[in-house]
Design an enzyme around this catalytic site. Structure first.
Site, PDB file in Angstrom:
ATOM      1  N   LYS A 193      -5.746  11.306  -1.885  1.00 49.49           N
ATOM      2  CA  LYS A 193      -5.897  12.656  -2.817  1.00 49.49           C
ATOM      3  C   LYS A 193      -5.567  13.728  -2.034  1.00 49.49           C
ATOM      4  O   LYS A 193      -4.494  13.600  -0.935  1.00 49.49           O
ATOM      5  CB  LYS A 193      -7.581  12.484  -3.215  1.00 49.49           C
ATOM      6  CG  LYS A 193      -7.499  11.410  -4.144  1.00 49.49           C
ATOM      7  CD  LYS A 193      -8.969  11.444  -4.769  1.00 49.49           C
ATOM      8  CE  LYS A 193      -9.077  10.227  -5.504  1.00 49.49           C
ATOM      9  NZ  LYS A 193     -10.108  10.076  -6.505  1.00 49.49           N
ATOM     10  N   GLY A 245     -12.107   7.535  -1.927  1.00 47.96           N
ATOM     11  CA  GLY A 245     -13.047   7.967  -0.694  1.00 47.96           C
ATOM     12  C   GLY A 245     -12.937   7.032   0.605  1.00 47.96           C
ATOM     13  O   GLY A 245     -12.718   7.389   1.722  1.00 47.96           O
ATOM     14  N   SER A 259     -14.838   4.099  -7.019  1.00 42.85           N
ATOM     15  CA  SER A 259     -16.180   3.696  -6.071  1.00 42.85           C
ATOM     16  C   SER A 259     -16.073   2.342  -5.666  1.00 42.85           C
ATOM     17  O   SER A 259     -17.183   1.824  -5.407  1.00 42.85           O
ATOM     18  CB  SER A 259     -17.603   3.896  -6.774  1.00 42.85           C
ATOM     19  OG  SER A 259     -17.416   5.658  -7.093  1.00 42.85           O
ATOM     20  N   GLU A 262      -6.976  12.343 -12.561  1.00 42.68           N
ATOM     21  CA  GLU A 262      -7.342  13.999 -12.194  1.00 42.68           C
ATOM     22  C   GLU A 262      -5.870  14.458 -12.604  1.00 42.68           C
ATOM     23  O   GLU A 262      -6.093  15.669 -13.013  1.00 42.68           O
ATOM     24  CB  GLU A 262      -7.289  13.917 -10.592  1.00 42.68           C
ATOM     25  CG  GLU A 262      -8.706  13.361 -10.223  1.00 42.68           C
ATOM     26  CD  GLU A 262      -9.043  12.707  -8.926  1.00 42.68           C
ATOM     27  OE1 GLU A 262      -7.926  12.778  -8.050  1.00 42.68           O
ATOM     28  OE2 GLU A 262      -9.915  12.108  -8.622  1.00 42.68           O
ATOM     29  N   ASN A 273      -5.516   5.849  -1.952  1.00 40.76           N
ATOM     30  CA  ASN A 273      -5.118   7.303  -2.542  1.00 40.76           C
ATOM     31  C   ASN A 273      -6.016   8.299  -1.907  1.00 40.76           C
ATOM     32  O   ASN A 273      -7.143   8.385  -2.186  1.00 40.76           O
ATOM     33  CB  ASN A 273      -5.451   7.182  -4.030  1.00 40.76           C
ATOM     34  CG  ASN A 273      -5.238   8.770  -4.615  1.00 40.76           C
ATOM     35  OD1 ASN A 273      -4.801   9.410  -3.930  1.00 40.76           O
ATOM     36  ND2 ASN A 273      -5.555   8.778  -5.978  1.00 40.76           N
ATOM     37  N   HIS A 275      -2.637   9.117 -12.777  1.00 42.32           N
ATOM     38  CA  HIS A 275      -4.043   9.514 -12.246  1.00 42.32           C
ATOM     39  C   HIS A 275      -4.878  10.161 -12.996  1.00 42.32           C
ATOM     40  O   HIS A 275      -4.357  11.320 -13.641  1.00 42.32           O
ATOM     41  CB  HIS A 275      -4.184   9.931 -10.747  1.00 42.32           C
ATOM     42  CG  HIS A 275      -5.490   9.505 -10.272  1.00 42.32           C
ATOM     43  ND1 HIS A 275      -6.503  10.546 -10.559  1.00 42.32           N
ATOM     44  CD2 HIS A 275      -6.129   8.599  -9.484  1.00 42.32           C
ATOM     45  CE1 HIS A 275      -7.666   9.939  -9.835  1.00 42.32           C
ATOM     46  NE2 HIS A 275      -7.276   8.871  -9.108  1.00 42.32           N
ATOM     47  N   GLY A 296     -15.324   8.524  -7.610  1.00 45.13           N
ATOM     48  CA  GLY A 296     -15.948   9.699  -6.791  1.00 45.13           C
ATOM     49  C   GLY A 296     -17.422   9.852  -7.108  1.00 45.13           C
ATOM     50  O   GLY A 296     -17.978  10.775  -6.490  1.00 45.13           O
ATOM     51  N   GLU A 349      -9.206   2.550 -14.061  1.00 45.43           N
ATOM     52  CA  GLU A 349      -9.750   3.481 -13.029  1.00 45.43           C
ATOM     53  C   GLU A 349     -10.835   3.916 -14.019  1.00 45.43           C
ATOM     54  O   GLU A 349     -10.378   5.134 -14.759  1.00 45.43           O
ATOM     55  CB  GLU A 349      -9.152   4.518 -12.584  1.00 45.43           C
ATOM     56  CG  GLU A 349      -8.399   3.818 -11.252  1.00 45.43           C
ATOM     57  CD  GLU A 349      -8.192   5.028  -9.989  1.00 45.43           C
ATOM     58  OE1 GLU A 349      -8.289   4.390  -8.974  1.00 45.43           O
ATOM     59  OE2 GLU A 349      -7.865   6.025 -10.325  1.00 45.43           O
TER      60      GLU A 349
HETATM   61  P1  13P Z   1     -13.023   6.710  -5.168  1.00 49.43           P
HETATM   62  O1  13P Z   1     -12.870   5.549  -4.606  1.00 49.43           O
HETATM   63  O2  13P Z   1     -13.406   8.024  -4.395  1.00 49.43           O
HETATM   64  O3  13P Z   1     -14.108   6.509  -6.367  1.00 49.43           O
HETATM   65  O4  13P Z   1     -11.765   7.124  -5.945  1.00 49.43           O
HETATM   66  C1  13P Z   1     -11.008   6.158  -6.818  1.00 49.43           C
HETATM   67  C2  13P Z   1      -9.591   6.862  -7.083  1.00 49.43           C
HETATM   68  O5  13P Z   1      -9.542   7.595  -8.053  1.00 49.43           O
HETATM   69  C3  13P Z   1      -8.584   6.286  -6.605  1.00 49.43           C
HETATM   70  O6  13P Z   1      -7.278   6.553  -7.280  1.00 49.43           O
END
Ligand code: 13P
Length: 255
Positions: free
Chosen positions: A12, A236, A214, A99, A10, A97, A175, A169
């Site tokens: 983002k 990330g 993460s 977010e 992802n 998600h 993150g 998640e």
């Molecule tokens: P990170 O791997 O950056 O923690 O993000 C996870 C995520 O939100 C994947 O959708």
């Protein structure tokens, strides 16, 4: 049953045309080493077509990060219809998600409708569920996840969900560099599988459940080794081809 691992990136809201080209070329160059793993990238929507072309013939799958809740064309400025994503080569779409839930008003009901819209367009929905830190500390993890899953089941007949993928998640792990321990992940994944199995035993068995939050090259193998973890949703670390491929290799090396 043995379920094929899926590792999804992802991206983002990161990247540009030039950086994506380098990233996709780097990923495609490593896919031969992970033949057992389905590998998917979900870039910003503006780059889907360019990435579809750059990845042509490589086996790299393409997905979107979001879709409209609507199922037909119409006057919905700024929204993207599921069939439009399919049209530019997407096979998957991330839905719900955290977010989007926290920042863009994707309620449980909206998420359930978006899962319906994805399935109607022939896309595989990757339904994200997960608790916040406050919810975990209040011992509400299972209640939150049950609510998020049950909202989807209320709108989507179980017979329509054969393709569904769920991503666990934990919001506190996204993150932050804090990963759920393999045991914490396994416990929640087992809970998710049981919740689905309670309405359809076969679907519970075949359902792929990804862990996200993460995931890095150095912790992926221990998480993927858990019985009910069938891959990862990577933020990330999916922005660096070498890290993403190392995570794919951790899936490839599982039993
Ligand atoms: P990170 O791997 O950056 O923690 O993000 C996870 C995520 O939100 C994947 O959708």
């Amino acid at each position: 049953m043995s379920r094929q691992y899926l590792v999804a990136g992802n991206w983002k809201m990161f990247g540009n045309m030039a950086s994506n080209q380098v990233l996709v070329e780097g990923m495609c160059a490593g896919l031969d080493a992970v033949p057992k793993v389905q590998v998917l990238v979900c870039p910003p929507a503006t780059y889907l077509t360019a990435i579809q072309q750059a990845a042509r013939g490589s086996g790299l799958l393409l997905g979107a990060q979001n879709l409209a809740a609507q199922e037909k064309e119409g006057a919905f400025t700024g929204e993207i219809l599921g069939s439009m994503l399919k049209d530019v080569g997407c096979s998957h779409v991330i839905v719900g998600h955290s977010e989007r839930r926290a920042l863009f008003g994707d309620t449980d009901a909206v998420v359930a409708q978006k899962v319906h819209a994805a399935l109607a367009a022939g896309l595989v929905p990757i339904l994200c569920v997960g608790e916040t830190l406050a919810e975990r500390e209040a011992d509400a993890t299972e209640a939150v996840i049950a609510r998020q899953i049950d909202a989807v089941l209320a709108v989507n007949p179980v017979a329509s969900l054969a393709a569904l993928v769920i991503a666990y998640e934990p919001v506190w792990a996204i993150g932050t560099g804090k990963t759920a321990s393999p045991e914490q992940a396994q416990n929640v994944h087992a809970f998710i599988r049981a919740r689905i199995a309670a309405v359809d035993a076969k679907l519970g068995d075949s359902l792929r459940i990804l862990y996200g939050g993460s995931v890095k090259p150095d912790n992926a193998a221990s998480i993927f080794a858990q019985t009910d973890v069938d891959g990862g949703l990577i933020g990330g670390a999916s922005l660096k081809a070498a890290d993403f491929l190392a995570i794919c290799a951790a899936a490839q090396s599982q039993g």
